[in-house]
Design a protein around this motif. Structure first.
Motif, PDB file in Angstrom:
ATOM      1  N   UNK A   7     -14.292  -7.769   5.438  1.00  0.00           N
ATOM      2  CA  UNK A   7     -14.527  -6.165   5.270  1.00  0.00           C
ATOM      3  C   UNK A   7     -13.321  -5.391   5.918  1.00  0.00           C
ATOM      4  N   UNK A   8     -12.604  -4.817   5.006  1.00  0.00           N
ATOM      5  CA  UNK A   8     -11.379  -3.835   5.758  1.00  0.00           C
ATOM      6  C   UNK A   8     -11.983  -3.091   6.882  1.00  0.00           C
ATOM      7  N   UNK A   9     -13.072  -2.448   6.821  1.00  0.00           N
ATOM      8  CA  UNK A   9     -13.472  -1.557   8.096  1.00  0.00           C
ATOM      9  C   UNK A   9     -14.019  -2.180   8.982  1.00  0.00           C
TER      10      UNK A   9
ATOM     11  N   UNK B 200      -1.966  -6.147  14.588  1.00  0.00           N
ATOM     12  CA  UNK B 200      -1.766  -4.542  15.281  1.00  0.00           C
ATOM     13  C   UNK B 200      -1.977  -3.408  13.946  1.00  0.00           C
ATOM     14  N   UNK B 201      -0.980  -3.903  12.965  1.00  0.00           N
ATOM     15  CA  UNK B 201      -1.166  -2.860  11.872  1.00  0.00           C
ATOM     16  C   UNK B 201      -2.563  -2.883  11.228  1.00  0.00           C
ATOM     17  N   UNK B 202      -3.245  -4.092  11.175  1.00  0.00           N
ATOM     18  CA  UNK B 202      -4.422  -3.953  10.628  1.00  0.00           C
ATOM     19  C   UNK B 202      -5.584  -3.512  11.334  1.00  0.00           C
TER      20      UNK B 202
ATOM     21  N   UNK C  53      -0.413  -4.139   4.847  1.00  0.00           N
ATOM     22  CA  UNK C  53      -0.674  -3.306   5.988  1.00  0.00           C
ATOM     23  C   UNK C  53      -0.010  -1.852   5.947  1.00  0.00           C
ATOM     24  N   UNK C  54       1.182  -1.811   5.004  1.00  0.00           N
ATOM     25  CA  UNK C  54       1.752  -0.372   4.879  1.00  0.00           C
ATOM     26  C   UNK C  54       0.643   0.686   4.440  1.00  0.00           C
TER      27      UNK C  54
END
Length: 267
Positions: free
Chosen positions: A200-202, A228-230, A11-12
């Motif tokens: 998919x990350x997007x 929340x970070x994602x 997540x960072x």
């Protein structure tokens, strides 16, 4: 737990999202005298958090023109909060249920907006048992159902495959506002990384997570912080398996409201 720490590290390096993570709650219990009180209290206490409440009177809207009195009172109360959206449940049997039956459910829910004495209009539809995309012929079925819902004023469309979408990801996410790619146990969520839960990350902003069998002593704040970070669109953790208890709702709401979103490295 080591796998969970690896999720934190992942997540960072992800962009910090701009939209608030919401709660997507299967509100499957009967709205008795005080059964839904934790829901009302949480919605009122956290007006900036979006709440998506899935109601399911009878494996769908039921056979009557309008729901029974207890549902009418409870839905009207939820509708009085600007940050809450009520979604009607319908099942699809992975796209094998006759489309006419699903369309009938959509039409029945849409008709609730005609009730005169109280505002029981629904905001959307929760399509359960959705295909994961492996069978490419199923997408058209769900696109059609989603389009019908929106044409009938049910603007918020949620698909629930419950697992990662594996085919034509763009098409599935374009058709829905939220896609539940992870409906699983708390332990299974911790055991896997985001790339194993989500297609998919997007599309993380349109992803939703529903976790059951969450231990009472679980680190709900940590899980919500990862979500929340994602940039996950909505999340819910419950202690039971049948979604009939709402003791965890205040805990999740507090975690969303007060928990720290993990930003991208260097931000």
């Amino acid at each position: 737990m080591l796998r969970f720490l690896s999720i934190l590290a992942t997540v960072l390096f992800l962009p910090s999202p701009s939209l608030s993570t919401g709660l997507l709650i299967p509100l499957y219990s009967y709205p008795g005298t005080d059964a839904w009180d934790p829901i009302y209290t949480s919605i009122a206490t956290y007006p900036t958090i979006p709440f998506y409440l899935i109601i399911n009177p009878s494996s769908g809207p039921g056979q009557t023109t309008y729901p029974e009195a207890a549902f009418i009172t409870s839905i009207a109360k939820i509708n009085s909060y600007p940050n809450a959206r009520v979604l009607g449940y319908t099942h699809t049997s992975r796209g094998t249920r006759p489309s006419t039956e699903v369309e009938d459910d959509i039409a029945a829910y849409a008709n609730w907006s005609s009730y005169k004495e109280h505002n029981i209009a629904l905001s959307g539809i929760f399509f359960d048992q959705v295909s994961d995309g492996e069978d490419g012929t199923k997408l058209a079925y769900f696109q059609s159902m989603a389009e019908m819902a929106k044409k009938n004023g049910l603007e918020t469309v949620v698909f629930n495959p419950g697992v990662r979408v594996v085919g034509d990801v763009e098409g599935w996410f374009k058709a829905a506002d939220l896609v539940v790619e992870c409906e699983d146990t708390y332990d299974n969520w911790l055991a896997l990384g985001p790339e194993e839960h989500f297609a998919k990350e997007g599309d993380y902003g349109k992803d939703a997570v529903i976790l059951n069998r969450t231990p009472v002593e679980a680190d709900i704040g940590g899980v919500v912080g990862v979500a929340k970070g994602l940039g996950i669109g909505a999340i819910y953790l419950t202690h039971d398996e049948d979604y009939m208890s709402y003791a965890s709702v205040p805990k999740v709401a507090v975690a969303i409201a007060q928990g720290r979103r993990i930003p991208r490295a260097g931000v």
